[in-house]
Enzyme design. Structure first.
Site, PDB file in Angstrom:
ATOM      1  N   LYS A 133     -26.422  19.367  18.832  1.00 56.93           N
ATOM      2  CA  LYS A 133     -26.389  18.037  18.223  1.00 56.93           C
ATOM      3  C   LYS A 133     -26.322  16.994  19.339  1.00 56.93           C
ATOM      4  O   LYS A 133     -25.270  16.800  19.955  1.00 56.93           O
ATOM      5  CB  LYS A 133     -25.193  17.898  17.279  1.00 56.93           C
ATOM      6  N   CYS A 425       5.214 -10.621   3.136  1.00 61.73           N
ATOM      7  CA  CYS A 425       3.905 -10.773   3.767  1.00 61.73           C
ATOM      8  C   CYS A 425       4.035 -11.517   5.096  1.00 61.73           C
ATOM      9  O   CYS A 425       4.645 -12.598   5.144  1.00 61.73           O
ATOM     10  CB  CYS A 425       2.969 -11.529   2.830  1.00 61.73           C
ATOM     11  N   CYS A 428       1.900 -15.178   4.448  1.00 63.53           N
ATOM     12  CA  CYS A 428       2.355 -16.247   3.551  1.00 63.53           C
ATOM     13  C   CYS A 428       3.837 -16.170   3.209  1.00 63.53           C
ATOM     14  O   CYS A 428       4.378 -17.092   2.586  1.00 63.53           O
ATOM     15  CB  CYS A 428       1.539 -16.246   2.260  1.00 63.53           C
TER      16      CYS A 428
END
Length: 709
Positions: A133, A425, A428
């Protein structure tokens, strides 16, 4: 269950349905991103070994949870979309990728699957052709009447980049082929690569010129072939190994081995290490032999490809969505290195999912500099007990973000404190919630979270969604920050605010006019693109196409989703989807959907603000009806078919593959939308249900007569 700190993700057999669905969604997104980096940018972020580890994890989960297989699964996708700068060539036959094997037993199982699919007896052998390959760039070369007409990269498997002028500079590619057996139309496919010596010489020239050096021969070959100036390509030494065919007007070879011999007669180079093997054990012996010599070969290889040698058996085996059933790539083990985690960042995606990323002390893995690695989710961190400051083993695998494999603890007392995943978060400040049974923790801020709002809008305008030229990610962020756009429909309101854009820094009359024209052009959109652009969890491009074909129009789709949502919400208990309502049951029965995706669709339509977004958009748009299946000349094109019982002339898998190749949709259970039930011996409950619903039931002979044998 795995014990903590064993360095392994949760065992697939221990995953719940929700955990498996969540991890498949993560893997699909992660692999897609690194497919893009590898195929479009020629800049893989990790090595082949790590990419393969992610693909293998995905395959194992899909095998354990077949009802959760996503329509945008990596197993149904090839490569990535073409980039700008080159013309496009539609491949007359798709350029497929390959499934992967990582252990000897995987190869033995591949041969077993082939035998089972074909229904071969114990005395019938399956001869394989084994070929190294090559780690390069796949191309397709089209010859007509012996003359080289054009050449293309693989691209996304369906459409590639027109690199004809550059390929004409590759000395290994004949401009004309001659002989009595040369077909009038012949597509030769192979791998363009750069030898190690040529790679080192190129990098020396780059350094002397003060130009960018390449990370590895594969990147050098890809970058050289995709030069807009073909004279640059001509100054770089590229080579080719040819290994298969695409469209042909005649096929005067009966096996892969004779095809390679034929290529040699026609003047194409083929790999001298390729060898015919009588069975799996002989192929594995060659794999070990080549693996032991790979460091002395003049080119990079990352495994060995095994192909069923007989072409008639290849034809019967056919393909799944992204790979042939008659071939598999046996990859060499991933390279692993040690480095240190300097810090852990948490990224917030468009669905609110919070993904931890390890920021690493930069280290080279497989010729590529790595400074970041995915940590997947908080459970992954906890199970491995990953901490800031830890020495870790990192591996890469092809097209994906690097992965932390294990933690190396020499002195437990010197380690830093355990990592605490944030419960709010980082963007925010909203609470980060983790629903019971789910892997991901999600920001609850929704559209008030800048990360989610911006990412959703970026997704909406992205190449595979509305593809609005001139409105990239940075512009989306800037427009949103200044209040020009808040929702997707606001993008179409920009045509009325062109004067507000003209006064912005970096925008002139020409660029504004182009943007407005691009927006206007997208007021008519294909249904599949519209569905995909909405950013519904688990609804990728393939799933969107399935939904579009199944429902036909945007009105029919929305009506069906709203009805299914109402039926789902009335469901008395989880795990009982098919006895509640007809519309929800039909949604679950759509091939490639299933209960998990259906629930995400219903979850989207359950939120009133999402319906408002859709209705607002439709006031600006014309959504086109879905296109008919490509094989619309077939008598079963667009029909829904269910197979049951034991078939005599073929296996059920082969029958399904044949039906799909003729444009039919194969479903797992009978419903009012089923057109045909094909009943073999010992047909049971499905046959009874088909009779009760008035669905046409065909014998195997009647089915073969219908499709032409």
């Amino acid at each position: 269950m795995n014990q903590p700190n064993d360095g392994l993700p949760k065992a697939v057999d221990d995953l719940t349905d929700l955990e498996a669905a969540s991890e498949l969604a993560r893997l699909a997104a992660e692999i897609a991103e690194h497919d893009r980096a590898y195929h479009q940018e020629d800049a893989p972020r990790i090595s082949d070994g790590e990419y393969d580890a992610l693909r293998r994890r995905n395959d194992e989960i899909e095998a354990r949870f077949p009802h959760l297989v996503r329509a945008d699964s990596p197993t149904r996708r090839v490569g990535a979309a073409t980039t700008e700068g080159f013309g496009k060539i539609v491949h007359s036959r798709p350029m497929l990728s390959l499934g992967n094997a990582f252990a000897d037993d995987d190869v033995r199982e591949f041969v077993t699957r082939v035998r089972r699919f074909l229904g071969l007896g114990g005395g019938e052998s399956v001869t394989l052709m084994a070929e190294p390959k090559i780690d390069g760039l796949s191309v397709s070369l089209r010859y007509e009447k012996g003359n080289f007409v054009h050449g293309a990269t693989r691209g996304d498997g369906a459409v590639g980049e027109d690199v004809t002028a550059n390929l004409r500079t590759v000395h290994d590619i004949p401009s004309r082929i001659e002989g009595p057996d040369v077909p009038d139309v012949l597509e030769v496919r192979g791998e363009v690569y750069m030898s190690r010596d040529d790679f080192m010489a190129l990098n020396r020239r780059q350094e002397d010129a003060g130009a960018k050096v390449f990370a590895n021969p594969r990147n050098a070959a890809a970058g050289s072939l995709r030069q807009l100036d073909s004279s640059v390509t001509g100054r770089r030494s590229l080579s080719l190994f040819a290994y298969t065919w695409g469209e042909v007007s005649a096929r005067p070879w009966a096996s892969q081995s004779t095809f390679l011999e034929t290529l040699g007669r026609w003047g194409f180079p083929t790999n001298p290490e390729s060898r015919q093997c009588k069975d799996a054990e002989e192929a594995l012996a060659l794999y070990r032999e080549i693996g032991a010599r790979r460091h002395v070969l003049p080119y990079d290889i990352d495994g060995v490809v095994y192909k069923v040698d007989r072409v008639d058996l290849q034809d019967r085996l056919g393909q799944v969505s992204r790979a042939p059933r008659w071939a598999i790539a046996h990859k060499f083990p991933a390279e692993q290195v040690r480095t240190v985690i300097e810090t852990i960042d948490v990224q917030v995606g468009r669905t609110g999912a919070m993904t931890p990323v390890a920021i690493l002390k930069p280290v080279t893995v497989g010729g590529v500099m790595v400074s970041r690695a995915t940590l997947h989710n908080e459970d992954y961190i906890a199970e491995k007990d990953i901490r800031v400051g830890d020495t870790v083993v990192v591996q890469r695998a092809g097209d994906v973000i690097p992965q932390v494999v294990e933690v190396v603890v020499d002195d437990p007392a010197s380690r830093g404190p355990a990592y605490v995943f944030p419960d709010h978060c980082p963007v925010c400040g909203s609470e980060a919630v983790r629903t019971e049974g789910e892997v991901a923790r999600r920001c609850s801020g929704g559209l008030i979270c800048d990360a989610q709002a911006a990412e959703r809008l970026k997704h909406f305008v992205s190449r595979d969604a509305f593809d609005i030229e001139g409105l990239g990610g940075k512009h989306v962020e800037a427009f949103r920050k200044d209040g020009l756009i808040k929702t997707p429909a606001d993008i179409f309101r920009l045509t009325e605010r062109s004067d507000d854009i003209r006064v912005r820094e970096g925008w002139g009359d020409k660029s504004v006019d182009k943007l407005i024209a691009a927006i206007e052009e997208r007021r008519s959109i294909a249904l599949a693109r519209f569905i995909y652009a909405l950013g519904i969890p688990q609804v990728g491009q393939a799933t969107a196409r399935v939904l579009a074909r199944s429902y036909g129009t945007v009105t029919a789709w929305i009506d069906a989703m709203c009805r299914a949502t109402a039926e789902r919400n009335d469901r008395p208990e989880a795990g009982k989807p098919l006895d509640v309502g007809e519309t929800y049951a039909e949604l679950c029965n759509v091939d490639g959907i299933g209960m998990s995706v259906a629930d995400d669709l219903c979850g989207f339509f359950h939120e009133s603000h999402n319906l408002e977004v859709v209705e607002d958009l439709l006031s600006f748009l014309t959504v086109q009806e879905a296109e008919l299946p490509a094989n619309d000349a077939s008598p079963i094109a667009g029909k829904t078919v269910v197979f049951t019982g034991t078939l005599e002339t073929t296996t059920r898998n082969e029958a399904k593959a044949r039906a799909e190749s003729l444009g039919a949709k194969v479903a797992g259970s009978v419903s009012k939308k089923t057109d045909y039930l094909v009943a073999g011996a010992d047909a049971g409950s499905k046959a009874r249900k088909a009779e009760s619903l008035g669905v046409a039931t065909l014998s195997e002979r009647e089915w073969l007569d219908l499709i032409g044998g």
